[in-house]
Design an enzyme around this catalytic site. Structure first.
Site, short mmCIF file in Angstrom:
data_model
loop_
_atom_site.label_atom_id
_atom_site.label_comp_id
_atom_site.label_asym_id
_atom_site.label_seq_id
_atom_site.Cartn_x
_atom_site.Cartn_y
_atom_site.Cartn_z
N GLY A 14 41.73 47.28 70.28
CA GLY A 14 41.83 47.72 68.89
C GLY A 14 41.16 46.82 67.87
O GLY A 14 41.64 46.72 66.73
N SER A 15 40.03 46.22 68.22
CA SER A 15 39.38 45.37 67.21
C SER A 15 38.75 46.21 66.09
O SER A 15 38.77 45.81 64.92
CB SER A 15 38.35 44.43 67.85
OG SER A 15 37.25 45.13 68.33
N ARG A 92 40.25 58.66 76.23
CA ARG A 92 40.62 59.93 76.84
C ARG A 92 39.77 61.04 76.19
O ARG A 92 39.67 61.08 74.96
CB ARG A 92 42.11 60.15 76.59
CG ARG A 92 42.65 61.47 76.99
CD ARG A 92 43.01 61.51 78.45
NE ARG A 92 43.34 62.87 78.81
CZ ARG A 92 44.11 63.21 79.82
NH1 ARG A 92 44.63 62.29 80.60
NH2 ARG A 92 44.36 64.47 80.08
N ASN A 108 34.06 58.98 65.30
CA ASN A 108 34.10 58.06 66.43
C ASN A 108 33.06 56.97 66.23
O ASN A 108 32.05 57.18 65.55
CB ASN A 108 33.78 58.82 67.73
CG ASN A 108 33.79 57.93 68.95
OD1 ASN A 108 34.70 57.13 69.14
ND2 ASN A 108 32.77 58.04 69.80
N HIS A 110 30.49 54.53 68.47
CA HIS A 110 29.93 54.34 69.81
C HIS A 110 28.98 53.15 69.76
O HIS A 110 28.15 53.05 68.85
CB HIS A 110 29.20 55.60 70.27
CG HIS A 110 28.64 55.46 71.66
ND1 HIS A 110 29.44 55.52 72.78
CD2 HIS A 110 27.37 55.23 72.10
CE1 HIS A 110 28.68 55.35 73.86
NE2 HIS A 110 27.42 55.17 73.47
N THR A 142 32.13 66.07 68.06
CA THR A 142 31.94 67.48 68.44
C THR A 142 32.30 67.59 69.92
O THR A 142 32.46 66.55 70.59
CB THR A 142 30.48 67.91 68.19
OG1 THR A 142 29.62 66.99 68.86
CG2 THR A 142 30.14 67.95 66.71
N GLU A 144 30.74 68.05 72.60
CA GLU A 144 29.89 67.30 73.53
C GLU A 144 29.99 65.80 73.21
O GLU A 144 29.75 65.38 72.06
CB GLU A 144 28.43 67.77 73.39
CG GLU A 144 27.62 67.42 74.61
CD GLU A 144 26.15 67.78 74.44
OE1 GLU A 144 25.31 67.07 75.00
OE2 GLU A 144 25.86 68.76 73.72
N ASP A 146 29.73 62.00 72.40
CA ASP A 146 28.74 61.11 71.77
C ASP A 146 27.53 61.85 71.20
O ASP A 146 26.41 61.31 71.18
CB ASP A 146 28.24 60.02 72.76
CG ASP A 146 29.37 59.11 73.24
OD1 ASP A 146 30.36 58.95 72.50
OD2 ASP A 146 29.28 58.58 74.36
N GLU A 175 29.84 46.65 64.62
CA GLU A 175 30.78 47.77 64.57
C GLU A 175 31.86 47.52 63.52
O GLU A 175 32.25 48.40 62.76
CB GLU A 175 31.46 47.97 65.93
CG GLU A 175 30.54 48.45 67.03
CD GLU A 175 31.30 48.70 68.33
OE1 GLU A 175 32.34 49.36 68.30
OE2 GLU A 175 30.85 48.22 69.38
C1 GRF Z 1 34.04 49.63 70.94
O1 GRF Z 1 32.87 49.04 71.41
C2 GRF Z 1 33.80 51.06 70.52
O2 GRF Z 1 32.53 51.26 69.98
C3 GRF Z 1 33.91 51.80 71.82
O3 GRF Z 1 34.95 51.17 72.51
C4 GRF Z 1 35.07 49.81 72.06
C5 GRF Z 1 36.47 49.64 71.58
O4 GRF Z 1 36.74 48.31 71.23
N1 GRF Z 1 34.10 53.21 71.59
P1 GRF Z 1 38.00 47.95 70.34
O5 GRF Z 1 39.21 48.52 71.07
O6 GRF Z 1 37.81 48.58 69.00
O7 GRF Z 1 38.04 46.46 70.29
#
Ligand code: GRF
Length: 233
Positions: A14-15, A92, A108, A110, A142, A144, A146, A175
């Site tokens: 959960g960072s 999931r 989301n 990615h 969506t 599909e 990513d 991120e």
């Molecule tokens: C992150 O790299 C995010 O982009 C991906 O999964 C990772 C989750 O990391 N979908 P965190 O749990 O937010 O630290």
């Protein structure tokens, strides 16, 4: 200003969730975090969220069909009166009905510059492809995986010395800056999903790490990973 209520879905540490919670502490941030839902009771992020004073709920996915899990998730999200749902390392797959119901309100992050390197091990994929620039993307979800319309991206240079871990750490720092900015854009109406595309309103563009983001929004706390990244040669 009425702040949008946001529920964050996690499965692990959960960072990114923390970055969103920290950003939302600022009174002029356009969203508040209504709660965190995990599909795993052992997700480390649950304790982190609770320590930050955010309500947490576990909606177990193990042993559930995708449809049954989505139905329980929907109930929990409704209970938190969410306007927006953020996936932050949610591992999931969500069923199509759920995704369509939340279209335009479900986003989301990615860790790659989509549409490159979808799915698992994006850093490994980037290194194998030999790209000199990698990064992360926040997008509308969506059916599909990513593949939804892109809201914001942040570019991260690939160093010759990089391995999956060192590259992953630098992308993760990006991120943590990008996700709060992208959520602020959605919550303040500067981007919306229309006709399968991201439609951008009038906003001041500014650059950070190569990303196009909206006008000022608060920065999350500097995390351990960020200081680690600064030490990476
Ligand atoms: C992150 O790299 C995010 O982009 C991906 O999964 C990772 C989750 O990391 N979908 P965190 O749990 O937010 O630290």
């Amino acid at each position: 200003m009425s702040r949008k209520r946001v529920v964050i879905l996690i499965s692990g540490r959960g960072s990114n969730m923390s970055a969103l919670i920290e950003a939302a502490k600022s009174p002029d941030y356009p969203a508040e975090i209504a709660g965190v839902i995990s599909n795993r009771a052992d997700a480390k992020g649950l304790a982190v969220a609770a320590a930050k004073g955010v309500a947490t709920v576990v909606v177990e996915s193990k042993g559930q069909t995708r449809e049954a899990h989505a139905a329980q998730l929907e109930k929990a999200i409704a209970g938190m009166k969410a306007d927006i749902v953020c996936l932050a390392g949610y591992m999931r797959l969500l069923d199509e009905k759920f995704v369509k119901r939340f279209e335009g309100r479900l986003i989301n992050i990615h860790p790659s510059l989509l549409p490159l390197f979808k799915g698992t091990h994006p850093h490994q994929q980037a290194l194998a492809a030999g790209v000199r620039v990698h990064g992360c993307t926040v997008h509308f979800v969506t059916p599909e995986v990513d593949s939804g319309p892109i809201i914001a991206q942040s570019a991260v240079p690939v160093r010759l010395s990089d391995d999956e871990d060192s590259l992953g750490i630098r992308v993760l720092s990006a991120e943590h800056r990008l996700y709060p900015d992208a959520l602020a854009m959605l919550a303040s109406g500067k981007v919306r999903m229309e006709g399968g595309k991201a439609v951008f309103g009038d906003f001041i563009e500014r650059e950070h790490d190569g990303a196009t983001v909206s006008s000022p929004s608060p920065r999350p706390e500097v995390t351990d990973l960020e200081s680690l990244a600064r030490r990476t040669p």
